[in-house]
Design a protein around this motif. Structure first.
Motif, PDB file in Angstrom:
ATOM      1  N   SER A 618       0.972  -1.370   0.036  1.00  8.44           N
ATOM      2  CA  SER A 618       0.009  -0.043   0.118  1.00  8.44           C
ATOM      3  C   SER A 618       0.910   1.146  -0.095  1.00  8.44           C
ATOM      4  O   SER A 618       1.678   1.487   0.793  1.00  8.44           O
ATOM      5  CB  SER A 618      -0.953   0.106   1.427  1.00  8.44           C
ATOM      6  N   GLU A 620       0.177   4.161   0.561  1.00  6.63           N
ATOM      7  CA  GLU A 620      -0.496   4.993   1.439  1.00  6.63           C
ATOM      8  C   GLU A 620      -0.081   4.697   2.949  1.00  6.63           C
ATOM      9  O   GLU A 620       0.415   5.571   3.524  1.00  6.63           O
ATOM     10  CB  GLU A 620      -2.112   4.950   1.382  1.00  6.63           C
ATOM     11  N   THR A 621      -0.276   3.582   3.391  1.00 12.46           N
ATOM     12  CA  THR A 621       0.200   2.981   4.799  1.00 12.46           C
ATOM     13  C   THR A 621       1.685   2.230   4.642  1.00 12.46           C
ATOM     14  O   THR A 621       2.052   2.159   5.893  1.00 12.46           O
ATOM     15  CB  THR A 621      -0.647   2.200   5.424  1.00 12.46           C
ATOM     16  N   GLN A 623       1.730  -0.693   4.347  1.00 14.59           N
ATOM     17  CA  GLN A 623       1.321  -1.930   4.725  1.00 14.59           C
ATOM     18  C   GLN A 623       1.681  -3.040   3.247  1.00 14.59           C
ATOM     19  O   GLN A 623       1.298  -2.837   2.347  1.00 14.59           O
ATOM     20  CB  GLN A 623      -0.048  -2.415   5.022  1.00 14.59           C
TER      21      GLN A 623
ATOM     22  N   PHE B 185      -5.547   1.492  12.053  1.00 17.24           N
ATOM     23  CA  PHE B 185      -4.328   0.751  11.363  1.00 17.24           C
ATOM     24  C   PHE B 185      -3.550  -0.085  12.500  1.00 17.24           C
ATOM     25  O   PHE B 185      -3.273   0.663  13.654  1.00 17.24           O
ATOM     26  CB  PHE B 185      -3.419   1.814  10.907  1.00 17.24           C
ATOM     27  N   TYR B 263       6.012   8.620  11.306  1.00 14.31           N
ATOM     28  CA  TYR B 263       5.107   7.824  10.545  1.00 14.31           C
ATOM     29  C   TYR B 263       3.642   7.911  11.157  1.00 14.31           C
ATOM     30  O   TYR B 263       2.647   7.633  10.357  1.00 14.31           O
ATOM     31  CB  TYR B 263       5.646   6.477  10.871  1.00 14.31           C
ATOM     32  N   HIS B 266       1.716  10.374   9.496  1.00  9.62           N
ATOM     33  CA  HIS B 266       1.433  10.244   8.054  1.00  9.62           C
ATOM     34  C   HIS B 266       0.127   9.186   7.899  1.00  9.62           C
ATOM     35  O   HIS B 266      -0.584   9.549   7.272  1.00  9.62           O
ATOM     36  CB  HIS B 266       2.722   9.465   7.385  1.00  9.62           C
ATOM     37  N   VAL B 267       0.417   8.453   8.733  1.00 10.37           N
ATOM     38  CA  VAL B 267      -0.755   7.170   8.682  1.00 10.37           C
ATOM     39  C   VAL B 267      -2.165   7.891   9.330  1.00 10.37           C
ATOM     40  O   VAL B 267      -3.112   7.847   8.721  1.00 10.37           O
ATOM     41  CB  VAL B 267      -0.387   6.189   9.734  1.00 10.37           C
ATOM     42  N   VAL B 270      -3.723   9.613   6.366  1.00 13.59           N
ATOM     43  CA  VAL B 270      -4.356   8.633   5.355  1.00 13.59           C
ATOM     44  C   VAL B 270      -5.769   8.211   6.282  1.00 13.59           C
ATOM     45  O   VAL B 270      -6.699   8.247   5.370  1.00 13.59           O
ATOM     46  CB  VAL B 270      -3.248   7.611   5.137  1.00 13.59           C
TER      47      VAL B 270
END
Ligand SMILES: Cc1cc2nc3c(=O)[nH]c(=O)nc-3n(C[C@H](O)[C@H](O)[C@H](O)COP(=O)(O)OP(=O)(O)OC[C@H]3O[C@@H](n4cnc5c(N)ncnc54)[C@H](O)[C@@H]3O)c2cc1C
Lengths: 761, 288
Positions: A618, A620-621, A623, B185, B263, B266-267, B270
Motif C-alpha cells: 500500500s 498510502e500506509t 502495509q 491501522f 510515521y 502520516h498514517v 491517510v
C-alpha cells in the motif's frame, strides 16, 4: 512393505494431543515436588556486591534458596560450545534477566514471596548492549580470560579472539581482488537483521531430582543426550548417573536445543534434596534464548553478460552475554553467505560477538535465514543491472548437482534450478501484475544434519507388537509418526502394532540431537536399519523352522511367509525361545561413513531453501500484503506428505514474521517488548492469501528411501522471496523486519531512512 | 503469577461503590478482567480486593428508547457486535467492536473496561469522543454524566473517582444527513492509530464535522483545527483532503514501539481522509 510410507497417515499422537491426554513436563506430578522460581538481574552488567537470602530462607514453605555461594564445590560453568556460563550468576551479572538466585518452595505463591524477600546489592558496571559498542576499541569486556571449549563445540581450533569477539569463522577461495576487478557490475550494501524470539507454546520446563545414586531430569529439551553429558560434567558424576527423560515437547524451533534451564534446576534440587520444577513464563523464555541480531556487509560482482564472479561478506552476530550456539550460528551463516552459485572467488568472515544482552542461540534455519535474503537481494540487483530476468539469471548461475558448495564439504545434492522454476510458476512469474504488486524468488542452502550419529533399538514383543526405542524427541514435528511408518513398512506390520517410546537416556539409545532437520534422515536411517536387523532375525528363525532357503521366504502382514503358509511373529518368537514371552531385539546405527563426520566435512545434506512470493504494497500506509507464498520442500522422498507440508507451512509463517514484523526491541539491554502482548508472533491472521508447498521427491537424500530433511528451508527462503518481491517494486530493503514505516521510508514518503542500514562497525 | 486476592460479589452499584470506598487503593473493579488480570499477573499492579460487578444485575443491557442508545458497562465487544439494536441504530459501533483485539478478548472484554482502563491504544474511546458519547458514572445513590471528550485525562487515567462505577454509555444515533466512520491501522494486538469522524451535511455543505484521533497520544482527542476547516466547507473531496492533512499536521503524537511520530502523523492523515470520505458517503445515504 505394508505401504504406509509416502502416505499422509494420521499422526500417531493426534488423538492424545487433541484430547489433552498427552503429558508434557509441566503435567507431571512427583511426590514432594517443589516449585522453583528464579530471581533475575535488573541490570545489563553489574557486580554482585551482596546477595542476602536470610529473610527468604526463614519464610514459611521455603525449602531452599540457591545462590552462587552454593556452587563452591563445582566448576559451575557450562556451554556446549564454550564453557562461559555459570549455573547462576557468580560475581557479576551480564544481562537483564540473568538468574541471580533461585527459590524452591512448597507452592508458587511461597516461592514468589521468597523472591521478593531476597535483597541484592549491585554495583553497576559499564555495559555494551549493542554490536557497535561491543566492537569499539577499548570496550568493556563481557568475558575476561581464556575461552574454555565446551563438550560439543565441533569448531576445530578455538582461539581467544580480540575484545568481545566470541568466535570467528572464515573461509576463502580464489583471488577476491582480481575477481572483483574482473566484474563489470558490483553491488554492495550494509544490512541488519533483528533479534527474534523463537516462541514455542510450551516455555522451558524442567523437573530435577537429586537422588542417592542418580540425578533424574524431566525436561522439555531437544537434545537429551547432550544435556545429560553437560549435567554429568557439571555435577561431577558419571554419565550413566544422569538420566534425562523427555516427555512430549510443546515446540522447540531451536529454543530448547542444548542446555538451558536444566543446570539451575538440578542445582536447586541438589540443595533442596527434593524434586523441584522450574517452569519459565513466556517472559522468562524470551530472555533465556533468542535468535541472533546481525549486521552484515556484502558485495557481489558479475560480468556484463550475466555470470556471477565474486562475493565477499562480513557478518557480525550478536550472541549476547553467553556463547550458547553462537559459534555454530556464525559458521552456518558463513556457509550460507555464498548461496548456491558458481563463484570464481568468495571470501567470508563471520564473527559471534558478546554483548550484555540475553544469550542468543539456535532458531530454525539459523544462519541461512540471516543470510539468504541478503545474498539473494544482491543477485536480483545484479540481474537487473545486466538486464536479465532474475529467474533466468539464477538458471544460468545456480550450482548443479555434484558441484562444490564449500571447499572440503559435501557437493550439492539437489536440483535447485528445477526447484526455483517451480516456485516461480506458483507465484505467477511472467504473468501481468496489478499495480503495486511485485514478485520475487529466493534460493539458498542450509548446512543440515549436525553430526551423523544416531542409534535405534526395536523390541519385538511376544504378541507381535514392536516397540521402538529412539532418542529423537517429539516436538510436534511428527518424528514418532514418520518412524512408525518406516517400521511398519520394513517389518510388514500395521502402524497400530508399532509403539514409539519417549526419549529416556536410561532406556532409549543415543541420538545426537533433534534439530538441524536431521531426525528423519539420520535417526530414521537407524530405525530402518534396526527394522532390517529384526526382519533378518525373523527370517533366520523361519528358515530354521521350515528348513527352507531365505530366498523362499517373505515378510508381510506380521508374519513370515512361504507361498501360502504363514508363521506369525508371535509363533516365531515362541518357537525360538521355546516359551511364550521372549523378545527379539533389532538394532540400527548411523555413524560417519567417510571421514570423521565433522562439520567441516559436512554437511550430512544441503537443505534446500527455495521460495517465491507475490506481495502488494500500500503506497498510502506502507502495509505489505502477501498475496501468494510458495516454497519447495525438496525432501528426496516424503515419508508423510502431510507432515512435510505442515513443516513447510510452519517455517514459512515464521519466515513471514521474521521478514515483516518480528523484532525484539532492546534499550540499554532491557527488552522493551518482552511479552506476547507487545511482541507479535505470527498467527493465522497473518497467513498469506494463498500458500503453496511444492513437494519435490528426487530420491537424492541420504536418508531412508532417499529422504532428506525439511522444515527449516522455508524460513530462509521466505524472507529472500519477499525482499525480492519488494525489490521488484523498486524498494531496496536493507533492514528486517520490513515494517510499514520502513516501506514508506524506502518510498521516500517519510524522508530518508533514519537509523537504518546500520553502518558496519 | 497472580498474588492472592479476595473477590467481592456486590449485587448493587451502591454496594460496589461502598466496597471500593472501604478498600481504597487496595481495590479494583473487576469486569471481564482482560486488562486487569494481565497487569496483576505481570506484577505491575496488585489489588487485594476485586469488586466483581458481573454480579450486579442489568449492567450488560443494551437498549434504545427512541432517542438514546444505552450500552451497559458490561456489554462485551461481542455482544455489541451481535446486538440487533446496535446493528439497527449504530451499525458503526458494531463494526468497530468487531475489529477490537482478538476473539478471546472480544468475548469477555467489556465496553466499560475498555474505557475505564484508558489504555491509549484503544478504538472505542476514539469513537466515543467523535460521537459525543456520554459516559455515566455512579456511586452510592448518585449518577453523573461526563462527555466522552472530558472523560480521559491521560495514559490510563480518567475523571472517574475510585469509588465510582461506569454504569453505561449513551449515544445518539446519527440523524438524517449525518454519517460516521472509523478507520484504524494495526500491526500489533492493539491499534497503532485510529481516526473517527462524524460529519453532518446539508445541501452540499458540511455543517460540522467531529474528528477524533486515538492511539497516537496519551488519550483520544478531538482534531479541532481540522474540525474548524470542515465547518461550512463545501462537500468536495479537496476539503476533506485538506482537513485530513490538518489532522496529521496538528496531532500530538508519541514515538513508541508502534512507530515513530512522523510515521503516525502520516498514517493519521491517510486514515482521516479515508474516514472523512466514508462518513460523507454515509451521510449522503442517510440523506437520500
Ligand atoms: C490482547 C489485547 C488486545 C486488545 N486490542 C484492543 C484493540 O484492538 N482495540 C481496543 O479498543 N481495545 C483493545 N484491547 C482492550 C480491550 O478492549 C479491553 O481489554 C477490554 O475491553 C477491557 O474490558 P474488561 O471488561 O476485560 O476490563 P477489566 O480488565 O475487567 O478492567 C479494566 C480496568 O477497568 C476497570 N473497570 C472495568 N469496568 C469498570 C467499570 N464498569 N467501572 C469502573 N471501572 C471499571 C478495572 O478496574 C480495570 O482497572 C485489547 C486488550 C488486550 C488484552
Amino acid at each position: 512393505m505394508s505401504g504406509v510410507v509416502g502416505t499422509a497417515m494420521r499422526r500417531v499422537d493426534a488423538a492424545e494431543k487433541a484430547t489433552g491426554a498427552a503429558r508434557f513436563t509441566g503435567d507431571l506430578a512427583l511426590p514432594g515436588l517443589l516449585c522453583g522460581k528464579v530471581l533475575r538481574s535488573p541490570f545489563p552488567h553489574a557486580r554482585l556486591v551482596r546477595v542476602d537470602t536470610s529473610a527468604a530462607e526463614r519464610m514459611p514453605g521455603v525449602r531452599a534458596v540457591l545462590t552462587g555461594g552454593d556452587l563452591a564445590d563445582l566448576d559451575p560453568y557450562y556451554g556446549h560450545a564454550i564453557k562461559d556460563r555459570p549455573i547462576v550468576a557468580l560475581e557479576r551479572v551480564r544481562f537483564i534477566g540473568e538468574p541471580v538466585a533461585a527459590v524452591a518452595a512448597d507452592d508458587e505463591a511461597a516461592a514468589e514471596e521468597a523472591l521478593r524477600a531476597i535483597t541484592v546489592e549491585y554495583e553497576e558496571l559499564p555495559a555494551v548492549t549493542v554490536l557497535g559498542e561491543a566492537l569499539a576499541a577499548g570496550a568493556p569486556r563481557v568475558h575476561e580470560g581464556p575461552l574454555r571449549p565446551g563438550l560439543f563445540h565441533g569448531l576445530g581450533d578455538l582461539r581467544r579472539e580480540e575484545g568481545n569477539i566470541c568466535y570467528h569463522y572464515h573461509f576463502a577461495r580464489g583471488d577476491l581482488e582480481s575477481a572483483f576487478a574482473a566484474s563489470d557490475v558490483v553491488v554492495e550494501g550494509e544490512y541488519t537483521f533483528p533479534a527474534v524470539y523463537q516462541y514455542a507454546m510450551e516455555p522451558h520446563t524442567v523437573i530435577a531430582q537429586w537422588g542417592e545414586s542418580e540425578i533424574t531430569v524431566w525436561a522439555s529439551c531437544q537434545h537429551p543426550y547432550l544435556v545429560r553429558a553437560e549435567l554429568a560434567d557439571l555435577f561431577r558424576v558419571p554419565l550413566s548417573a544422569v538420566r534425562v527423560i523427555v516427555p512430549y515437547v510443546g515446540g522447540g524451533f531451536g529454543s530448547k536445543s542444548y542446555t538451558k534451564m536444566e543446570p539451575l534446576t538440578v542445582a536447586l534440587a541438589r540443595k533442596a534434596r527434593r524434586p523441584v520444577r522450574i517452569a519459565n513464563s513466556i517472559e522468562e523464555a524470551m530472555v533465556t534464548t533468542r535468535r541472533h541480531n546481525m549486521r552484515c556487509w556484502m558485495r557481489t560482482g558479475a560480468t556484463r553478460d550475466g555470470a556471477v564472479v565474486a562475493r565477499q561478506c562480513r557478518i557480525w552476530l550478536d550472541t549476547g552475554a553467553y556463547a550458547d550456539n553462537g559459534p555454530r550460528v556464525a559458521a552456518t551463516a558463513g556457509d550460507a553467505a555464498p548461496g548456491a552459485y558458481r563463484w570464481r572467488a568468495v571470501g567470508v568472515d563471520a564473527w559471534a560477538v558478546y554483548t550484555h544482552t540475553p544469550p542468543a542461540g539456535s532458531y530454525r534455519a539459523f544462519g541461512a535465514a540471516h543470510m539468504a535474503w541478503i545474498g539473494e537481494s544482491q543477485i536480483d540487483a545484479l540481474a537487473r543491472r545486466v538486464g536479465l530476468d532474475p529467474l533466468e539469471f539464477r538458471r544460468r548461475n545456480l550450482l548443479r548437482p555434484g558441484e562444490e558448495v564449500r571447499p572440503g564439504g559435501k557437493p550439492l545434492d539437489a536440483d535447485l534450478v528445477g526447484d526455483v522454476t517451480k516456485v516461480a510458476a506458483a507465484v505467477g512469474w511472467g504473468t501481468p501484475k496489478p499495480p503495486f504488486v511485485g514478485r520475487g524468488v529466493g534460493v539458498g542452502l542450509l548446512a543440515a544434519g549436525a553430526q551423523p550419529v544416531s542409534t535405534a533399538v526395536l523390541r519385538l514383543q511376544a504378541d507381535g507388537t514392536v516397540v521402538l526405542l529412539v532418542s529423537t524427541t517429539e516436538l510436534g514435528q511428527g518424528a514418532r509418526t514418520a518412524f512408525t511408518q518406516i517400521v511398519a513398512d520394513e517389518l510388514g506390520v500395521p502402524p497400530s502394532r508399532v509403539r514409539v517410546a519417549g526419549a529416556d537416556t536410561q532406556v532409549t539409545p543415543f541420538d545426537r540431537s533433534t534439530g538441524a532437520s536431521r531426525s528423519t534422515t539420520l535417526a530414521g536411517t537407524a530405525v530402518q536399519r534396526a527394522s532390517a536387523d529384526l526382519r533378518g532375525q525373523l527370517l533366520e528363525i523361519a528358515k530354521r523352522v521350515w528348513g527352507l532357503p531365505l530366498s523362499a521366504l517373505t515378510v508381510r502382514d506380521g508374519a513370515v511367509w512361504h507361498e501360502t503358509d504363514a508363521l506369525p511373529f508371535p509363533e516365531l518368537l515362541a518357537r525360538h525361545f521355546g516359551m511364550v514371552g521372549g523378545e527379539l531385539i533389532g538394532r540400527g546405527e548411523v555413524r560417519p561413513e567417510r571421514g570423521s563426520g565433522s562439520y567441516a566435512e559436512g554437511p550430512v545434506f544441503w537443505e534446500v531453501c527455495v521460495g517465491g512470493a507475490e506481495v502488494h504494497v500500500s503506497p498510502e500506509t506502507g502495509q505489505i500484503r502477501v498475496r501468494r507464498l510458495a516454497s519447495v520442500a525438496d525432501v528426496g522422498k516424503a515419508i508423510n506428505p502431510q507432515l512435510v507440508e505442515a513443516q513447510d507451512e510452519g517455517a514459512s509463517l515464521q519466515g513471514l514474521g521474521n521478514t515483516l514484523f518480528e523484532e525484539m526491541i532492546f534499550e540499554n539491554g532491557q527488552l522493551m517488548n518482552g511479552s506476547l502482548l507487545d511482541y507479535h508472533v505470527p498467527t493465522t491472521a497473518d497467513l498469506p492469501d494463498a500458500f503453496h508447498t511444492i513437494i519435490v521427491e528426487n530420491g537424492d537424500g541420504p536418508g531412508p528411501y532417499g529422504a532428506k530433511g525439511v522444515g527449516e528451508g522455508a524460513l530462509a527462503a521466505v524472507p529472500a522471496a519477499i525482499v525480492n518481491a519488494l525489490a521488484d517494486l523498486g524498494l531496496e530493503i536493507r533492514d528486517l523486519p520490513v515494517t510499514p514505516e520502513r516501506v514508506l521510508r524506502c518510498l521516500g514518503v517519510l524522508g530518508a531512512p533514519a537509523g537504518t542500514g546500520g553502518a558496519a562497525p | 503469577m497472580l498474588r492472592p486476592f479476595e473477590i467481592h460479589e456486590p449485587t448493587s452499584i451502591a454496594e460496589a461503590s461502598r466496597l471500593l470506598a472501604d478498600h481504597g487503593e487496595d481495590a479494583a473493579v473487576y469486569a471481564g478482567g482482560t486488562e486487569l488480570i494481565l497487569v496483576m499477573k505481570e506484577g505491575l499492579a496488585h489489588f487485594r480486593h476485586l469488586v466483581d460487578i458481573k454480579t450486579i444485575p442489568g449492567l450488560e443491557t443494551i437498549a434504545y428508547d427512541g432517542a438514546v442508545l444505552r450500552l451497559g458497562a458490561l456489554a462485551t465487544h461481542r455482544a455489541i457486535e451481535r446486538s440487533a439494536v446496535v446493528g439497527r441504530h449504530a451499525p458503526l459501533l458494531a463494526s468497530v467492536a468487531s475489529q477490537v483485539a482478538n476473539p478471546r478478548v472480544r468475548n469477555v472484554g467489556t465496553l466499560g473496561g475498555n474505557l475505564c482502563f484508558a489504555e491509549p491504544h484503544s478504538d472505542l474511546g476514539t469513537l466515543c469522543v467523535a460521537w459525543d458519547a456520554v459516559i455515566v458514572l455512579a456511586r452510592d445513590g448518585e449518577e453523573r454524566s461526563v462527555p466522552a471528550d472530558r472523560f480521559f485525562t491521560g495514559v490510563l487515567e480518567t475523571v472517574r473517582e475510585p469509588d465510582e462505577v461506569l454504569v453505561r454509555v449513551e449515544l445518539r444515533p446519527f440523524g438524517p444527513g449525518t454519517g460516521g466512520a472509523y478507520q484504524r491501522f494495526a500491526m500489533h494486538e492493539r491499534p497503532t492509530a485510529g481516526v473517527a469522524a462524524v460529519v453532518a451535511t446539508r445541501g452540499g455543505v458540511i455543517q460540522h464535522g467531529r474528528i477524533a484521533i486515538g492511539s497516537v497520544g496519551p488519550m483520544p482527542v478531538r482534531a479541532s483545527e481540522a474540525e474548524a476547516m470542515l465547518a461550512g466547507a463545501p462537500l468536495r473531496d479537496e476539503a476533506l483532503r485538506e482537513a485530513a492533512k490538518a489532522v496529521g499536521r496538528h496531532a500530538e503524537v508519541m514515538d513508541d514501539l508502534y512507530g515513530s511520530a512522523a510515521y503516525k502523523r502520516h498514517v493519521l492523515t491517510v486514515l482521516a481522509a479515508r474516514a472523512l470520505r466514508e462518513a460523507v458517503a454515509c451521510a449522503r445515504e442517510e440523506d437520500a
